[in-house]
Design an enzyme around this catalytic site. Structure first.
Site, PDB file in Angstrom:
ATOM      1  N   LYS A  80       0.803  -1.114  -0.106  1.00 30.93           N
ATOM      2  CA  LYS A  80       0.254   0.026   0.065  1.00 30.93           C
ATOM      3  C   LYS A  80       0.947   1.249   0.139  1.00 30.93           C
ATOM      4  CE  LYS A  80      -4.467   0.679  -0.079  1.00 30.93           C
ATOM      5  NZ  LYS A  80      -5.549   0.168  -0.492  1.00 30.93           N
ATOM      6  N   ASN A 126     -19.146   4.683  -6.109  1.00 19.58           N
ATOM      7  CA  ASN A 126     -18.717   3.712  -6.959  1.00 19.58           C
ATOM      8  C   ASN A 126     -18.993   2.280  -6.659  1.00 19.58           C
ATOM      9  OD1 ASN A 126     -16.651   1.323  -7.900  1.00 19.58           O
ATOM     10  ND2 ASN A 126     -16.126   2.920  -9.176  1.00 19.58           N
ATOM     11  N   GLY A 148     -23.844   4.113   1.319  1.00 10.74           N
ATOM     12  CA  GLY A 148     -23.052   4.666   0.425  1.00 10.74           C
ATOM     13  C   GLY A 148     -23.444   4.397  -1.006  1.00 10.74           C
TER      14      GLY A 148
HETATM   15  P1  NAD Z   1     -16.981   6.450  -3.416  1.00 11.42           P
HETATM   16  O1  NAD Z   1     -16.191   7.653  -2.941  1.00 11.42           O
HETATM   17  O2  NAD Z   1     -17.274   6.257  -4.917  1.00 11.42           O
HETATM   18  O3  NAD Z   1     -18.326   6.280  -2.587  1.00 11.42           O
HETATM   19  C1  NAD Z   1     -18.264   6.501  -1.115  1.00 11.42           C
HETATM   20  C2  NAD Z   1     -19.755   6.785  -0.775  1.00 11.42           C
HETATM   21  O4  NAD Z   1     -20.114   6.753   0.515  1.00 11.42           O
HETATM   22  C3  NAD Z   1     -20.562   8.013  -1.421  1.00 11.42           C
HETATM   23  O5  NAD Z   1     -21.790   7.971  -1.851  1.00 11.42           O
HETATM   24  C4  NAD Z   1     -20.516   9.074  -0.139  1.00 11.42           C
HETATM   25  O6  NAD Z   1     -21.406  10.023  -0.255  1.00 11.42           O
HETATM   26  C5  NAD Z   1     -20.639   8.091   0.921  1.00 11.42           C
HETATM   27  N1  NAD Z   1     -20.253   8.401   2.335  1.00 11.42           N
HETATM   28  C6  NAD Z   1     -19.218   8.998   2.723  1.00 11.42           C
HETATM   29  N2  NAD Z   1     -19.480   9.137   3.952  1.00 11.42           N
HETATM   30  C7  NAD Z   1     -20.317   8.754   4.407  1.00 11.42           C
HETATM   31  C8  NAD Z   1     -21.004   8.605   5.663  1.00 11.42           C
HETATM   32  N3  NAD Z   1     -20.591   9.062   6.705  1.00 11.42           N
HETATM   33  N4  NAD Z   1     -22.291   7.744   5.911  1.00 11.42           N
HETATM   34  C9  NAD Z   1     -22.737   7.402   4.788  1.00 11.42           C
HETATM   35  N5  NAD Z   1     -22.411   7.377   3.384  1.00 11.42           N
HETATM   36  C10 NAD Z   1     -21.176   8.101   3.220  1.00 11.42           C
HETATM   37  O7  NAD Z   1     -16.158   5.346  -2.835  1.00 11.42           O
HETATM   38  P2  NAD Z   1     -16.286   3.717  -3.045  1.00 11.42           P
HETATM   39  O8  NAD Z   1     -15.152   3.414  -4.182  1.00 11.42           O
HETATM   40  O9  NAD Z   1     -17.394   3.303  -3.548  1.00 11.42           O
HETATM   41  O10 NAD Z   1     -15.780   2.936  -1.878  1.00 11.42           O
HETATM   42  C11 NAD Z   1     -16.468   2.747  -0.946  1.00 11.42           C
HETATM   43  C12 NAD Z   1     -15.889   1.685   0.194  1.00 11.42           C
HETATM   44  O11 NAD Z   1     -15.760   0.469  -0.619  1.00 11.42           O
HETATM   45  C13 NAD Z   1     -14.650   2.099   0.749  1.00 11.42           C
HETATM   46  O12 NAD Z   1     -14.733   1.731   2.124  1.00 11.42           O
HETATM   47  C14 NAD Z   1     -13.465   1.383   0.085  1.00 11.42           C
HETATM   48  O13 NAD Z   1     -12.544   1.170   0.783  1.00 11.42           O
HETATM   49  C15 NAD Z   1     -14.275   0.160  -0.302  1.00 11.42           C
HETATM   50  N6  NAD Z   1     -13.767  -0.376  -1.446  1.00 11.42           N
HETATM   51  C16 NAD Z   1     -13.967   0.102  -2.693  1.00 11.42           C
HETATM   52  C17 NAD Z   1     -13.299  -0.283  -3.759  1.00 11.42           C
HETATM   53  C18 NAD Z   1     -13.210   0.052  -5.204  1.00 11.42           C
HETATM   54  O14 NAD Z   1     -12.748  -0.487  -6.279  1.00 11.42           O
HETATM   55  N7  NAD Z   1     -14.158   1.037  -5.466  1.00 11.42           N
HETATM   56  C19 NAD Z   1     -12.471  -1.662  -3.667  1.00 11.42           C
HETATM   57  C20 NAD Z   1     -12.246  -2.119  -2.238  1.00 11.42           C
HETATM   58  C21 NAD Z   1     -13.112  -1.583  -1.277  1.00 11.42           C
END
Ligand code: NAD
Length: 414
Positions: free
Chosen positions: A108, A222, A219
């Site tokens: 990381k 993505n 959430g």
């Molecule tokens: P993103 O930034 O696209 O979306 C995050 C979402 O969470 C948004 O809708 C935001 O408004 C919401 N959010 C933020 N703070 C919040 C809160 N306090 N309460 C409720 N909702 C809230 O991020 P993402 O890529 O969708 O990632 C989301 C999670 O998935 C993270 O924990 C990330 O580590 C995990 N993840 C993502 C990926 C990936 O490929 N995108 C891979 C592995 C893990």
């Protein structure tokens, strides 16, 4: 197992390992290799800001374990980045890559900045500076970075270009999460949600009428927005979704396609609070809804000791990293709530990242169908392995997943 004098950089790694040790699932002697990250790189490099002032940028790259192959893990840009966090995330990547049976170790990276405080030109300097500092320890067969919080395909492109300049060669496999035109993979953008989707489809394949299955998703980014849409499109009833400001709720089911289009159709992403005709629900209440599947897809530690008793779902699919705290997990398991752990549920992202690396090395470009079929095969293989160990040894799924991942890494001890 650990004493104060052991220089353990990552407290969360320590607690996971102790759990495995206490249940006698893994040989203590062998576990010693996880006490510390294998390699820690830390840099403080200067950039010249747009106003001509010099600023020192703090950056990290950690390879936690490389037994199974080159490092693999994202680089995040965030003001709270620190060595302990980067080490913990690298540890988690070691396990995630191993569980998915990818021939990669876990790594990381992080840069301690708030990207909103920098212009595009400055962000490009920071991205290129990162590669200049660490390039000796990065590379297609050494350690392969990817995007993470606040890092984008454009940033991956700058980093790749810098690496190519330094090495005077073309190396698209140096980094993943690139734009398609720079050698990115089809399907990478939706791959995390797709992986969880295949798992849910497998788990609920006996249910003929998918409408019976009620789902809440925290959430709508993505991961969360995509999984809500995928499940809605094949008939599941998604009754609540939320973003950081608010949630919306309809006990009969939301029209997720309409909501998704509303949020994402135009260039400016809209907030769910701007939707007029749906009942609003707080993020706290969304987690407590009586549903069949709750999908936390936003932040870590949203289900804790404090609210665990009030959680009424039958199952949790952890699309976010670490949404359930260890103490909450004990309570949930007591209540017979099953948990598909993050290590498995959100592995789709890194699996397709590795497909990107493979395509780059072979100079191939796979179709979306091909990528998704390979993703499905890979993630369901891990799913069945965890399921069978959990059932055979009567273990919570998280512990079973950790045991499989750690055993595989230890097999390659050298
Ligand atoms: P993103 O930034 O696209 O979306 C995050 C979402 O969470 C948004 O809708 C935001 O408004 C919401 N959010 C933020 N703070 C919040 C809160 N306090 N309460 C409720 N909702 C809230 O991020 P993402 O890529 O969708 O990632 C989301 C999670 O998935 C993270 O924990 C990330 O580590 C995990 N993840 C993502 C990926 C990936 O490929 N995108 C891979 C592995 C893990």
């Amino acid at each position: 197992m650990y004493t104060e004098k052991d220089k353990v950089i990552c407290p969360a790694c320590k607690s996971e390992l102790e759990k495995l040790h206490n249940t006698n699932l893994v040989d203590e002697e062998k576990l010693k290799i996880f006490k510390n990250p294998r390699r820690i790189l830390e840099a403080h490099f200067p950039i010249i800001r747009d106003d001509g002032k010099i600023e020192i940028i703090e950056a990290f790259r950690v390879l936690y374990n490389g037994n199974r192959g080159p490092g693999k893990g994202g680089i995040r840009f965030h003001q709270d980045v620190n060595l302990s966090e980067v080490s913990e995330l690298a540890f988690i990547m070691s396990l995630k890559n191993s569980l998915a049976d990818l021939n990669f170790g876990g790594a990381k990276g992080g840069v301690k900045i708030n990207p909103r405080d920098y212009s595009k030109t400055e962000l490009e300097k920071i991205s290129r500076g990162y590669v200049k500092e660490f390039f000796n320890y990065l590379g297609p067969q050494i350690d392969v970075p990817a995007p993470d919080v606040n890092t984008t395909p454009e940033i991956m492109g700058w980093m790749m270009d810098e690496y190519d300049k330094i090495t005077e060669s073309k190396n698209p496999a140096f980094i993943t999460g690139k734009k398609i035109e720079d050698g990115g993979s089809e399907g990478r953008d939706k791959s995390t949600a797709m992986g969880a989707f295949y798992i849910i489809q497998e788990k609920y394949k006996e249910v003929k009428n998918k409408q019976e299955i009620k789902i809440a998703v925290q959430g709508f980014g993505n991961a969360g927005g995509t999984i809500a849409l995928l499940l809605h499109n094949i008939g599941y009833t998604v009754i609540a979704v939320s973003d950081s400001k608010t949630g919306i709720y309809n006990s009969e089911g939301l029209d997720i396609e309409k909501i998704y289009n509303f949020v994402y159709r135009e260039e400016r992403k809209k907030r769910l609070s701007e939707i007029q005709d749906e009942e609003k629900i707080s993020n706290e209440k969304l987690l407590e809804l009586e549903v069949d599947i709750l999908i936390p897809a936003a932040l870590g530690d949203v289900i804790t000791f404090e609210n665990a008793e009030r959680i009424k779902t039958k199952e949790i699919v952890e699309l976010a990293n670490g949404p359930v705290s260890p103490r909450a997990e004990e309570i949930l398991l007591e209540k017979n709530i099953s948990i598909i752990p993050d290590l498995l549920a959100n592995a789709g992202g890194v699996i397709v990242s590795v497909f990107e690396w493979e395509q780059n090395l072979k100079n191939e470009h796979w179709s979306l169908e091909e990528v998704n079929q390979k993703l499905k095969d890979k993630i369901l293989k891990a799913y069945f392995e965890v399921k069978s160990l959990a059932e055979e040894r009567q273990l919570p799924w998280r512990l079973a997943a950790h045991k499989i991942a750690i055993d595989r890494i230890l097999e390659k001890n050298k």
